[in-house]
Motif scaffolding. Structure first.
Motif, PDB file in Angstrom:
ATOM      1  N   MET B  58       0.840  -1.205   0.000  1.00  0.00           N
ATOM      2  CA  MET B  58       0.000   0.000   0.000  1.00  0.00           C
ATOM      3  C   MET B  58       0.874   1.254   0.000  1.00  0.00           C
ATOM      4  O   MET B  58       0.670   2.184  -0.781  1.00  0.00           O
ATOM      5  CB  MET B  58      -0.875  -0.038   1.253  1.00  0.00           C
ATOM      6  N   LEU B  68       0.853  10.745  -0.965  1.00  0.00           N
ATOM      7  CA  LEU B  68      -0.171  10.853   0.066  1.00  0.00           C
ATOM      8  C   LEU B  68       0.362  10.374   1.421  1.00  0.00           C
ATOM      9  O   LEU B  68      -0.377   9.822   2.229  1.00  0.00           O
ATOM     10  CB  LEU B  68      -1.400  10.010  -0.313  1.00  0.00           C
ATOM     11  N   LEU B  71      -1.384  10.495   4.872  1.00  0.00           N
ATOM     12  CA  LEU B  71      -2.562   9.674   5.181  1.00  0.00           C
ATOM     13  C   LEU B  71      -2.182   8.285   5.720  1.00  0.00           C
ATOM     14  O   LEU B  71      -3.043   7.438   5.908  1.00  0.00           O
ATOM     15  CB  LEU B  71      -3.428   9.495   3.935  1.00  0.00           C
ATOM     16  N   ILE B  74      -4.091   6.591   8.973  1.00  0.00           N
ATOM     17  CA  ILE B  74      -5.507   6.249   8.804  1.00  0.00           C
ATOM     18  C   ILE B  74      -5.682   5.176   7.730  1.00  0.00           C
ATOM     19  O   ILE B  74      -6.501   4.263   7.863  1.00  0.00           O
ATOM     20  CB  ILE B  74      -6.330   7.531   8.518  1.00  0.00           C
ATOM     21  N   VAL B  75      -4.845   5.258   6.678  1.00  0.00           N
ATOM     22  CA  VAL B  75      -4.935   4.240   5.623  1.00  0.00           C
ATOM     23  C   VAL B  75      -4.546   2.872   6.169  1.00  0.00           C
ATOM     24  O   VAL B  75      -5.203   1.866   5.899  1.00  0.00           O
ATOM     25  CB  VAL B  75      -4.045   4.636   4.418  1.00  0.00           C
ATOM     26  N   VAL B  78      -7.356   1.304   8.211  1.00  0.00           N
ATOM     27  CA  VAL B  78      -8.418   0.739   7.369  1.00  0.00           C
ATOM     28  C   VAL B  78      -7.948  -0.550   6.710  1.00  0.00           C
ATOM     29  O   VAL B  78      -8.665  -1.562   6.703  1.00  0.00           O
ATOM     30  CB  VAL B  78      -8.867   1.770   6.312  1.00  0.00           C
ATOM     31  N   VAL B  79      -6.724  -0.526   6.200  1.00  0.00           N
ATOM     32  CA  VAL B  79      -6.216  -1.706   5.490  1.00  0.00           C
ATOM     33  C   VAL B  79      -6.113  -2.901   6.445  1.00  0.00           C
ATOM     34  O   VAL B  79      -6.544  -4.010   6.122  1.00  0.00           O
ATOM     35  CB  VAL B  79      -4.850  -1.405   4.836  1.00  0.00           C
TER      36      VAL B  79
END
Lengths: 294, 191
Positions: B58, B68, B71, B74-75, B78-79
Protein backbone atom coordinates in the motif's frame (compact mmCIF):
# COMPACT_ATOMS: atom_id res chain seq x y z
CA UNK A 1 -5.35 18.54 -0.02
CA UNK A 2 -8.56 18.11 1.96
CA UNK A 3 -10.47 17.06 -1.14
CA UNK A 4 -7.75 14.61 -2.12
CA UNK A 5 -7.70 13.11 1.41
CA UNK A 6 -11.45 12.73 1.52
CA UNK A 7 -11.56 11.23 -1.94
CA UNK A 8 -8.71 8.83 -1.14
CA UNK A 9 -10.32 7.61 2.05
CA UNK A 10 -13.67 7.36 0.30
CA UNK A 11 -12.12 5.30 -2.46
CA UNK A 12 -10.20 3.11 -0.02
CA UNK A 13 -13.33 2.54 2.04
CA UNK A 14 -15.28 1.68 -1.06
CA UNK A 15 -12.64 -0.82 -2.23
CA UNK A 16 -12.40 -2.47 1.22
CA UNK A 17 -16.18 -2.63 1.56
CA UNK A 18 -16.47 -4.11 -1.93
CA UNK A 19 -13.87 -6.76 -1.22
CA UNK A 20 -15.45 -7.68 2.13
CA UNK A 21 -18.94 -7.78 0.64
CA UNK A 22 -17.70 -10.07 -2.13
CA UNK A 23 -15.77 -12.21 0.38
CA UNK A 24 -18.80 -12.61 2.60
CA UNK A 25 -20.67 -14.02 -0.40
CA UNK A 26 -17.82 -16.20 -1.70
CA UNK A 27 -16.72 -17.53 1.68
CA UNK A 28 -20.19 -17.83 3.15
CA UNK A 29 -20.41 -20.69 5.65
CA UNK A 30 -23.79 -22.19 6.39
CA UNK A 31 -24.24 -21.97 10.14
CA UNK A 32 -27.12 -23.46 11.98
CA UNK A 33 -29.01 -20.55 13.60
CA UNK A 34 -30.23 -22.99 16.25
CA UNK A 35 -26.70 -23.29 17.67
CA UNK A 36 -26.62 -19.58 18.44
CA UNK A 37 -30.11 -19.78 19.93
CA UNK A 38 -29.11 -22.75 22.08
CA UNK A 39 -25.96 -20.95 23.22
CA UNK A 40 -28.14 -18.01 24.23
CA UNK A 41 -30.11 -20.29 26.57
CA UNK A 42 -27.06 -21.78 28.27
CA UNK A 43 -25.50 -19.96 31.23
CA UNK A 44 -22.09 -19.41 29.61
CA UNK A 45 -20.22 -20.51 32.71
CA UNK A 46 -18.25 -23.11 30.70
CA UNK A 47 -18.16 -25.37 33.76
CA UNK A 48 -18.06 -28.58 31.73
CA UNK A 49 -20.72 -30.22 33.91
CA UNK A 50 -22.48 -31.41 30.75
CA UNK A 51 -19.40 -33.32 29.62
CA UNK A 52 -18.67 -31.10 26.64
CA UNK A 53 -15.94 -28.50 26.14
CA UNK A 54 -17.79 -25.44 27.34
CA UNK A 55 -21.26 -24.14 26.59
CA UNK A 56 -20.53 -23.73 22.89
CA UNK A 57 -19.53 -27.38 22.56
CA UNK A 58 -22.74 -28.51 24.19
CA UNK A 59 -24.87 -26.08 22.15
CA UNK A 60 -23.38 -27.52 18.96
CA UNK A 61 -23.82 -31.10 20.12
CA UNK A 62 -27.38 -30.71 21.35
CA UNK A 63 -28.47 -29.19 18.05
CA UNK A 64 -26.62 -31.51 15.69
CA UNK A 65 -26.52 -34.84 17.52
CA UNK A 66 -29.92 -36.47 18.06
CA UNK A 67 -28.46 -38.68 20.81
CA UNK A 68 -27.48 -35.77 23.06
CA UNK A 69 -30.32 -35.02 25.46
CA UNK A 70 -31.40 -31.45 26.16
CA UNK A 71 -31.17 -31.73 29.93
CA UNK A 72 -27.41 -32.14 30.26
CA UNK A 73 -26.77 -28.61 31.52
CA UNK A 74 -26.73 -28.72 35.29
CA UNK A 75 -26.21 -25.02 35.81
CA UNK A 76 -29.13 -23.42 33.99
CA UNK A 77 -32.65 -22.98 35.39
CA UNK A 78 -35.45 -25.39 34.50
CA UNK A 79 -37.14 -22.97 32.09
CA UNK A 80 -33.98 -22.80 29.97
CA UNK A 81 -33.82 -26.59 29.75
CA UNK A 82 -37.47 -26.75 28.67
CA UNK A 83 -36.79 -24.02 26.09
CA UNK A 84 -33.74 -25.93 24.89
CA UNK A 85 -35.87 -29.05 24.51
CA UNK A 86 -38.44 -27.14 22.45
CA UNK A 87 -35.71 -25.60 20.31
CA UNK A 88 -34.12 -28.95 19.49
CA UNK A 89 -37.37 -30.93 19.39
CA UNK A 90 -36.29 -33.29 22.14
CA UNK A 91 -38.43 -34.49 24.99
CA UNK A 92 -36.91 -33.39 28.25
CA UNK A 93 -36.74 -35.97 30.96
CA UNK A 94 -36.79 -34.42 34.39
CA UNK A 95 -33.17 -34.34 35.53
CA UNK A 96 -32.61 -35.06 39.18
CA UNK A 97 -31.00 -31.93 40.67
CA UNK A 98 -27.72 -32.94 42.22
CA UNK A 99 -25.71 -31.27 44.91
CA UNK A 100 -22.18 -31.69 46.17
CA UNK A 101 -21.75 -33.19 49.60
CA UNK A 102 -18.65 -33.37 51.75
CA UNK A 103 -17.98 -36.85 53.07
CA UNK A 104 -15.94 -35.69 56.01
CA UNK A 105 -16.59 -34.18 59.38
CA UNK A 106 -13.03 -33.60 60.46
CA UNK A 107 -13.79 -30.67 62.80
CA UNK A 108 -16.50 -32.48 64.75
CA UNK A 109 -14.26 -35.51 64.86
CA UNK A 110 -11.42 -33.55 66.55
CA UNK A 111 -8.86 -35.09 64.24
CA UNK A 112 -5.32 -34.34 65.41
CA UNK A 113 -2.82 -32.55 63.17
CA UNK A 114 0.39 -34.52 62.89
CA UNK A 115 2.56 -31.68 61.61
CA UNK A 116 2.32 -28.06 60.58
CA UNK A 117 2.27 -27.59 56.84
CA UNK A 118 3.93 -24.53 55.34
CA UNK A 119 4.00 -25.49 51.66
CA UNK A 120 1.90 -24.44 48.69
CA UNK A 121 -1.62 -23.80 49.98
CA UNK A 122 -3.29 -26.49 47.93
CA UNK A 123 -4.91 -29.77 48.98
CA UNK A 124 -3.27 -31.59 46.08
CA UNK A 125 0.20 -30.53 47.27
CA UNK A 126 -0.47 -31.06 50.97
CA UNK A 127 -1.99 -34.51 50.53
CA UNK A 128 1.18 -35.99 49.03
CA UNK A 129 3.36 -35.17 52.03
CA UNK A 130 3.10 -38.16 54.35
CA UNK A 131 -0.61 -38.60 53.68
CA UNK A 132 -1.58 -35.06 54.62
CA UNK A 133 -1.53 -33.13 57.86
CA UNK A 134 -4.41 -34.94 59.59
CA UNK A 135 -4.13 -38.28 61.36
CA UNK A 136 -7.00 -39.47 59.16
CA UNK A 137 -5.71 -39.95 55.63
CA UNK A 138 -9.23 -39.59 54.21
CA UNK A 139 -10.08 -36.24 55.73
CA UNK A 140 -10.70 -32.77 54.30
CA UNK A 141 -7.47 -30.74 54.26
CA UNK A 142 -9.22 -27.40 53.93
CA UNK A 143 -6.87 -25.65 51.49
CA UNK A 144 -9.76 -25.11 49.14
CA UNK A 145 -8.91 -26.78 45.82
CA UNK A 146 -12.68 -27.17 45.50
CA UNK A 147 -13.21 -23.44 46.12
CA UNK A 148 -10.82 -22.69 43.25
CA UNK A 149 -12.57 -25.18 40.99
CA UNK A 150 -16.14 -24.00 41.64
CA UNK A 151 -17.33 -21.58 38.94
CA UNK A 152 -20.46 -20.70 40.88
CA UNK A 153 -18.97 -19.58 44.19
CA UNK A 154 -20.76 -22.37 45.99
CA UNK A 155 -17.76 -23.68 47.90
CA UNK A 156 -16.16 -21.91 50.81
CA UNK A 157 -13.74 -22.77 53.57
CA UNK A 158 -15.30 -22.29 57.00
CA UNK A 159 -13.17 -23.25 60.02
CA UNK A 160 -10.60 -24.96 57.75
CA UNK A 161 -13.16 -27.24 56.15
CA UNK A 162 -14.87 -27.12 52.77
CA UNK A 163 -18.55 -26.18 52.98
CA UNK A 164 -21.09 -26.38 50.19
CA UNK A 165 -23.64 -23.61 49.72
CA UNK A 166 -26.63 -25.71 48.62
CA UNK A 167 -28.41 -22.66 47.22
CA UNK A 168 -25.58 -21.95 44.82
CA UNK A 169 -24.40 -25.48 44.07
CA UNK A 170 -25.56 -26.59 40.63
CA UNK A 171 -24.19 -30.12 40.83
CA UNK A 172 -21.72 -29.72 37.97
CA UNK A 173 -19.22 -31.95 39.77
CA UNK A 174 -16.07 -29.89 39.16
CA UNK A 175 -15.28 -29.91 42.90
CA UNK A 176 -15.53 -33.69 43.04
CA UNK A 177 -12.80 -33.85 40.42
CA UNK A 178 -10.68 -31.18 42.10
CA UNK A 179 -10.64 -32.86 45.51
CA UNK A 180 -7.51 -35.06 45.67
CA UNK A 181 -9.18 -37.32 48.24
CA UNK A 182 -12.56 -37.74 46.59
CA UNK A 183 -14.30 -36.41 49.66
CA UNK A 184 -16.87 -34.47 47.68
CA UNK A 185 -19.62 -36.54 46.17
CA UNK A 186 -22.66 -35.68 44.05
CA UNK A 187 -25.94 -36.81 45.57
CA UNK A 188 -29.55 -35.91 44.70
CA UNK A 189 -30.69 -32.70 46.33
CA UNK A 190 -33.75 -34.57 47.64
CA UNK A 191 -31.60 -37.11 49.47
CA UNK A 192 -32.92 -37.66 52.96
CA UNK A 193 -29.75 -38.90 54.54
CA UNK A 194 -26.04 -38.96 53.83
CA UNK A 195 -22.91 -40.24 55.47
CA UNK A 196 -20.25 -37.61 56.11
CA UNK A 197 -17.30 -40.00 56.30
CA UNK A 198 -15.07 -41.10 53.50
CA UNK A 199 -12.68 -43.35 55.42
CA UNK A 200 -11.88 -46.87 54.25
CA UNK A 201 -9.87 -47.60 57.39
CA UNK A 202 -10.85 -50.35 59.83
CA UNK A 203 -13.16 -49.48 62.72
CA UNK A 204 -10.41 -49.38 65.34
CA UNK A 205 -8.22 -47.04 63.30
CA UNK A 206 -11.14 -44.69 62.66
CA UNK A 207 -12.07 -44.68 66.32
CA UNK A 208 -8.52 -43.66 67.26
CA UNK A 209 -8.30 -40.91 64.66
CA UNK A 210 -11.73 -39.30 64.59
CA UNK A 211 -14.71 -38.96 66.91
CA UNK A 212 -17.10 -38.47 63.98
CA UNK A 213 -15.85 -41.21 61.66
CA UNK A 214 -17.74 -44.23 60.43
CA UNK A 215 -16.56 -47.40 62.19
CA UNK A 216 -18.41 -49.73 59.81
CA UNK A 217 -20.44 -51.39 62.56
CA UNK A 218 -23.04 -52.18 59.91
CA UNK A 219 -26.08 -51.29 62.00
CA UNK A 220 -27.44 -49.01 59.29
CA UNK A 221 -26.97 -51.75 56.70
CA UNK A 222 -29.05 -54.15 58.75
CA UNK A 223 -31.67 -51.56 59.72
CA UNK A 224 -32.48 -50.11 56.30
CA UNK A 225 -35.78 -51.62 55.14
CA UNK A 226 -35.08 -50.60 51.54
CA UNK A 227 -31.69 -52.39 51.48
CA UNK A 228 -30.26 -49.15 50.16
CA UNK A 229 -27.20 -49.11 52.40
CA UNK A 230 -24.25 -51.43 51.87
CA UNK A 231 -20.60 -51.78 52.72
CA UNK A 232 -18.65 -51.31 49.47
CA UNK A 233 -14.85 -51.48 49.37
CA UNK A 234 -14.56 -50.84 53.06
CA UNK A 235 -16.93 -47.93 53.44
CA UNK A 236 -20.67 -47.38 53.76
CA UNK A 237 -22.43 -46.38 50.56
CA UNK A 238 -26.04 -45.21 50.40
CA UNK A 239 -27.90 -45.95 47.19
CA UNK A 240 -29.85 -42.70 47.13
CA UNK A 241 -32.07 -43.84 44.29
CA UNK A 242 -33.28 -46.88 46.21
CA UNK A 243 -33.63 -44.81 49.36
CA UNK A 244 -35.78 -42.19 47.63
CA UNK A 245 -37.88 -44.81 45.86
CA UNK A 246 -38.69 -46.45 49.16
CA UNK A 247 -39.96 -43.17 50.52
CA UNK A 248 -40.02 -41.67 54.02
CA UNK A 249 -42.03 -44.50 55.65
CA UNK A 250 -38.93 -45.92 57.35
CA UNK A 251 -38.68 -42.77 59.44
CA UNK A 252 -34.97 -42.64 58.71
CA UNK A 253 -34.26 -45.81 60.60
CA UNK A 254 -30.57 -45.65 59.73
CA UNK A 255 -30.16 -42.28 61.47
CA UNK A 256 -31.55 -43.77 64.66
CA UNK A 257 -29.44 -46.90 64.33
CA UNK A 258 -26.10 -45.18 63.73
CA UNK A 259 -23.82 -45.98 66.66
CA UNK A 260 -21.85 -42.75 66.30
CA UNK A 261 -24.75 -40.51 65.24
CA UNK A 262 -23.03 -39.49 62.04
CA UNK A 263 -25.68 -40.42 59.49
CA UNK A 264 -27.87 -37.36 59.03
CA UNK A 265 -29.65 -35.14 56.50
CA UNK A 266 -27.43 -33.29 54.04
CA UNK A 267 -28.40 -29.81 55.26
CA UNK A 268 -26.79 -30.59 58.60
CA UNK A 269 -23.54 -31.77 57.04
CA UNK A 270 -23.02 -28.73 54.90
CA UNK A 271 -23.87 -26.24 57.66
CA UNK A 272 -20.77 -24.52 59.04
CA UNK A 273 -19.34 -26.41 61.95
CA UNK A 274 -19.19 -24.89 65.44
CA UNK A 275 -15.64 -25.00 66.69
CA UNK A 276 -16.01 -25.49 70.44
CA UNK A 277 -18.41 -28.39 70.34
CA UNK A 278 -17.83 -30.65 73.34
CA UNK A 279 -17.98 -33.95 71.50
CA UNK A 280 -19.07 -35.37 68.20
CA UNK A 281 -22.52 -36.44 69.30
CA UNK A 282 -23.10 -33.17 71.17
CA UNK A 283 -22.12 -31.22 68.10
CA UNK A 284 -24.49 -33.26 66.01
CA UNK A 285 -27.29 -32.61 68.51
CA UNK A 286 -26.53 -28.90 68.58
CA UNK A 287 -26.75 -28.76 64.85
CA UNK A 288 -30.00 -30.66 64.91
CA UNK A 289 -31.42 -28.14 67.35
CA UNK A 290 -30.13 -25.21 65.33
CA UNK A 291 -31.71 -26.60 62.23
CA UNK A 292 -34.97 -27.18 64.09
CA UNK A 293 -34.91 -23.62 65.42
CA UNK A 294 -34.18 -22.22 61.99
CA UNK B 1 22.43 -4.15 8.62
CA UNK B 2 22.76 -7.88 8.40
CA UNK B 3 19.41 -9.60 7.86
CA UNK B 4 20.00 -12.07 10.69
CA UNK B 5 20.93 -9.25 13.04
CA UNK B 6 17.64 -7.55 12.21
CA UNK B 7 15.74 -10.74 12.96
CA UNK B 8 17.50 -11.43 16.28
CA UNK B 9 17.33 -7.83 17.44
CA UNK B 10 13.61 -7.71 16.68
CA UNK B 11 13.04 -10.70 18.96
CA UNK B 12 15.33 -9.87 21.87
CA UNK B 13 16.93 -6.42 21.80
CA UNK B 14 13.94 -4.44 20.56
CA UNK B 15 11.29 -6.79 21.89
CA UNK B 16 7.98 -5.20 21.00
CA UNK B 17 6.42 -5.71 24.43
CA UNK B 18 9.37 -5.41 26.77
CA UNK B 19 11.51 -2.77 25.03
CA UNK B 20 9.10 -0.85 22.80
CA UNK B 21 6.03 -1.18 25.04
CA UNK B 22 3.58 -1.67 22.19
CA UNK B 23 0.53 -3.91 22.50
CA UNK B 24 0.52 -4.14 26.27
CA UNK B 25 -3.21 -4.83 26.48
CA UNK B 26 -3.01 -8.51 25.44
CA UNK B 27 0.24 -8.76 27.41
CA UNK B 28 -1.81 -8.49 30.60
CA UNK B 29 -5.15 -9.71 29.25
CA UNK B 30 -4.05 -12.94 27.57
CA UNK B 31 -1.25 -14.08 29.85
CA UNK B 32 -3.26 -15.94 32.50
CA UNK B 33 -2.70 -19.36 30.95
CA UNK B 34 -0.06 -20.72 28.61
CA UNK B 35 -2.63 -22.13 26.16
CA UNK B 36 -4.29 -18.72 25.83
CA UNK B 37 -0.89 -17.06 25.40
CA UNK B 38 0.05 -19.44 22.60
CA UNK B 39 -3.29 -18.86 20.85
CA UNK B 40 -2.96 -15.10 21.04
CA UNK B 41 0.74 -15.12 20.13
CA UNK B 42 0.12 -17.36 17.13
CA UNK B 43 -2.66 -15.09 15.90
CA UNK B 44 -0.40 -12.04 16.27
CA UNK B 45 2.41 -13.70 14.31
CA UNK B 46 -0.03 -14.54 11.52
CA UNK B 47 -1.71 -11.15 11.35
CA UNK B 48 1.47 -9.08 11.73
CA UNK B 49 3.14 -10.75 8.77
CA UNK B 50 0.00 -10.44 6.64
CA UNK B 51 -0.53 -6.81 7.66
CA UNK B 52 3.10 -5.87 7.02
CA UNK B 53 2.92 -7.38 3.54
CA UNK B 54 -0.20 -5.44 2.59
CA UNK B 55 0.72 -2.14 4.23
CA UNK B 56 4.15 -2.27 2.58
CA UNK B 57 2.51 -2.74 -0.82
CA UNK B 58 0.00 0.00 0.00
CA UNK B 59 2.75 2.42 1.04
CA UNK B 60 4.96 1.84 -1.95
CA UNK B 61 2.41 1.50 -4.73
CA UNK B 62 -0.34 3.88 -3.59
CA UNK B 63 0.78 6.38 -0.94
CA UNK B 64 4.28 7.06 -2.33
CA UNK B 65 3.14 7.08 -5.94
CA UNK B 66 0.42 9.67 -5.34
CA UNK B 67 2.37 11.57 -2.66
CA UNK B 68 -0.17 10.85 0.07
CA UNK B 69 2.30 10.03 2.88
CA UNK B 70 0.36 12.14 5.39
CA UNK B 71 -2.56 9.67 5.18
CA UNK B 72 -0.35 6.77 6.30
CA UNK B 73 -1.85 6.19 9.77
CA UNK B 74 -5.51 6.25 8.80
CA UNK B 75 -4.93 4.24 5.62
CA UNK B 76 -3.03 1.56 7.56
CA UNK B 77 -5.84 1.31 10.11
CA UNK B 78 -8.42 0.74 7.37
CA UNK B 79 -6.22 -1.71 5.49
CA UNK B 80 -5.37 -3.78 8.59
CA UNK B 81 -8.96 -3.86 9.85
CA UNK B 82 -10.26 -4.84 6.42
CA UNK B 83 -7.52 -7.43 6.00
CA UNK B 84 -8.25 -9.12 9.33
CA UNK B 85 -11.95 -9.30 8.50
CA UNK B 86 -11.15 -10.77 5.11
CA UNK B 87 -8.69 -13.29 6.51
CA UNK B 88 -11.26 -14.36 9.11
CA UNK B 89 -13.86 -15.08 6.44
CA UNK B 90 -11.29 -16.81 4.24
CA UNK B 91 -10.07 -19.08 7.05
CA UNK B 92 -13.59 -19.93 8.17
CA UNK B 93 -14.35 -21.31 4.75
CA UNK B 94 -11.01 -22.68 3.57
CA UNK B 95 -9.15 -23.69 6.75
CA UNK B 96 -11.69 -24.34 9.52
CA UNK B 97 -9.05 -26.05 11.67
CA UNK B 98 -6.77 -22.99 11.68
CA UNK B 99 -9.82 -20.78 12.21
CA UNK B 100 -10.86 -22.67 15.32
CA UNK B 101 -7.25 -22.72 16.57
CA UNK B 102 -6.97 -18.93 16.33
CA UNK B 103 -10.50 -18.66 17.68
CA UNK B 104 -11.53 -15.36 19.18
CA UNK B 105 -8.01 -13.93 19.07
CA UNK B 106 -8.13 -13.13 15.38
CA UNK B 107 -10.84 -10.42 15.58
CA UNK B 108 -9.37 -9.20 18.88
CA UNK B 109 -6.13 -8.05 17.28
CA UNK B 110 -7.76 -6.10 14.47
CA UNK B 111 -6.91 -2.87 16.24
CA UNK B 112 -3.85 -4.03 18.19
CA UNK B 113 -1.20 -1.31 18.19
CA UNK B 114 1.62 -3.88 17.98
CA UNK B 115 0.47 -4.88 14.49
CA UNK B 116 0.07 -1.25 13.45
CA UNK B 117 3.38 -0.34 15.12
CA UNK B 118 5.35 -2.90 13.13
CA UNK B 119 3.77 -1.69 9.87
CA UNK B 120 4.79 1.91 10.58
CA UNK B 121 8.27 1.06 11.96
CA UNK B 122 9.04 -0.87 8.81
CA UNK B 123 8.28 2.22 6.73
CA UNK B 124 10.33 4.55 8.96
CA UNK B 125 13.35 2.26 8.64
CA UNK B 126 12.86 2.01 4.88
CA UNK B 127 13.29 -1.74 4.59
CA UNK B 128 12.76 -3.74 1.42
CA UNK B 129 9.78 -6.09 1.23
CA UNK B 130 11.73 -9.23 2.19
CA UNK B 131 13.52 -7.53 5.08
CA UNK B 132 10.21 -6.04 6.23
CA UNK B 133 8.56 -9.44 6.36
CA UNK B 134 11.53 -10.88 8.25
CA UNK B 135 11.42 -7.94 10.66
CA UNK B 136 7.68 -8.44 11.18
CA UNK B 137 8.26 -12.15 11.77
CA UNK B 138 10.95 -11.40 14.38
CA UNK B 139 8.84 -8.81 16.13
CA UNK B 140 5.77 -11.00 16.35
CA UNK B 141 7.84 -13.97 17.55
CA UNK B 142 9.24 -11.65 20.23
CA UNK B 143 5.65 -10.85 21.17
CA UNK B 144 4.86 -14.57 21.40
CA UNK B 145 7.99 -15.17 23.49
CA UNK B 146 7.24 -12.37 25.96
CA UNK B 147 3.60 -13.43 26.27
CA UNK B 148 4.57 -17.05 26.86
CA UNK B 149 7.18 -16.12 29.50
CA UNK B 150 4.66 -13.93 31.27
CA UNK B 151 2.01 -16.67 31.19
CA UNK B 152 4.52 -19.14 32.68
CA UNK B 153 5.33 -16.74 35.52
CA UNK B 154 1.67 -15.96 36.17
CA UNK B 155 0.77 -19.64 36.33
CA UNK B 156 3.40 -19.99 39.05
CA UNK B 157 2.07 -16.89 40.80
CA UNK B 158 -1.32 -18.58 41.15
CA UNK B 159 0.12 -20.99 43.71
CA UNK B 160 1.94 -18.32 45.71
CA UNK B 161 0.73 -16.48 48.75
CA UNK B 162 0.40 -12.91 47.52
CA UNK B 163 -0.73 -10.07 49.80
CA UNK B 164 -4.34 -9.28 48.95
CA UNK B 165 -3.63 -5.73 47.79
CA UNK B 166 -1.04 -7.04 45.30
CA UNK B 167 -2.97 -10.03 43.96
CA UNK B 168 -4.05 -10.04 40.32
CA UNK B 169 -3.11 -7.12 38.06
CA UNK B 170 -0.74 -5.26 40.46
CA UNK B 171 1.63 -8.20 40.85
CA UNK B 172 1.38 -8.84 37.10
CA UNK B 173 2.47 -5.27 36.40
CA UNK B 174 5.41 -5.63 38.78
CA UNK B 175 6.35 -8.85 36.99
CA UNK B 176 6.09 -7.10 33.63
CA UNK B 177 8.43 -4.37 34.87
CA UNK B 178 10.98 -6.87 36.16
CA UNK B 179 10.83 -8.84 32.93
CA UNK B 180 11.35 -5.67 30.94
CA UNK B 181 14.40 -4.86 33.08
CA UNK B 182 15.73 -8.35 32.39
CA UNK B 183 15.33 -7.82 28.66
CA UNK B 184 17.25 -4.55 28.92
CA UNK B 185 20.30 -6.77 29.35
CA UNK B 186 20.13 -7.47 25.60
CA UNK B 187 20.64 -3.76 24.86
CA UNK B 188 23.96 -3.13 23.18
CA UNK B 189 23.96 -6.50 21.46
CA UNK B 190 22.54 -4.82 18.37
CA UNK B 191 20.75 -1.66 17.40
Amino acid sequence: MVTVSILTMFGLGLVCAGILAAASKIFYVQENPKVAAALELLPGANCGGCGFAGCEGYAKAVVTDPNVPANRCVACPKESIVALGELTGKTVAEAEPLVSMRRCDVNNGHVVQRYVYHGIPSCAAASVIRGGTNTCAWSCLGFGDCVQACPFGAMKIVDDIACVDIQRCTGCGLCTKACPRGILELIPLRSRVCIPCNSRDKGKAVMDACKAGCIKCGKCVRTCPAKAISLVDGRIEINQKQCLEYGPECGQACVGACARKILRPIALVNAPVKENAASASDAGDNENKEAANA
Amino acid sequence: MDVITIFISAIFVNNILLAQFLGNCPYLGCSREKSVAIGMGGAVVFVTIMATLFTWLMQHFVLDTFDLGYLQTIVFIVVIAGLVQFVEMFLKKMMPSLYSALGIYLPLITTNCAVMGVAILVERKGYTLITSLLYACGYSLGFLLALLLMAGVRERLDTCRIPKMMAGTPIALVMAGLMSLAFMAFKGMAQ
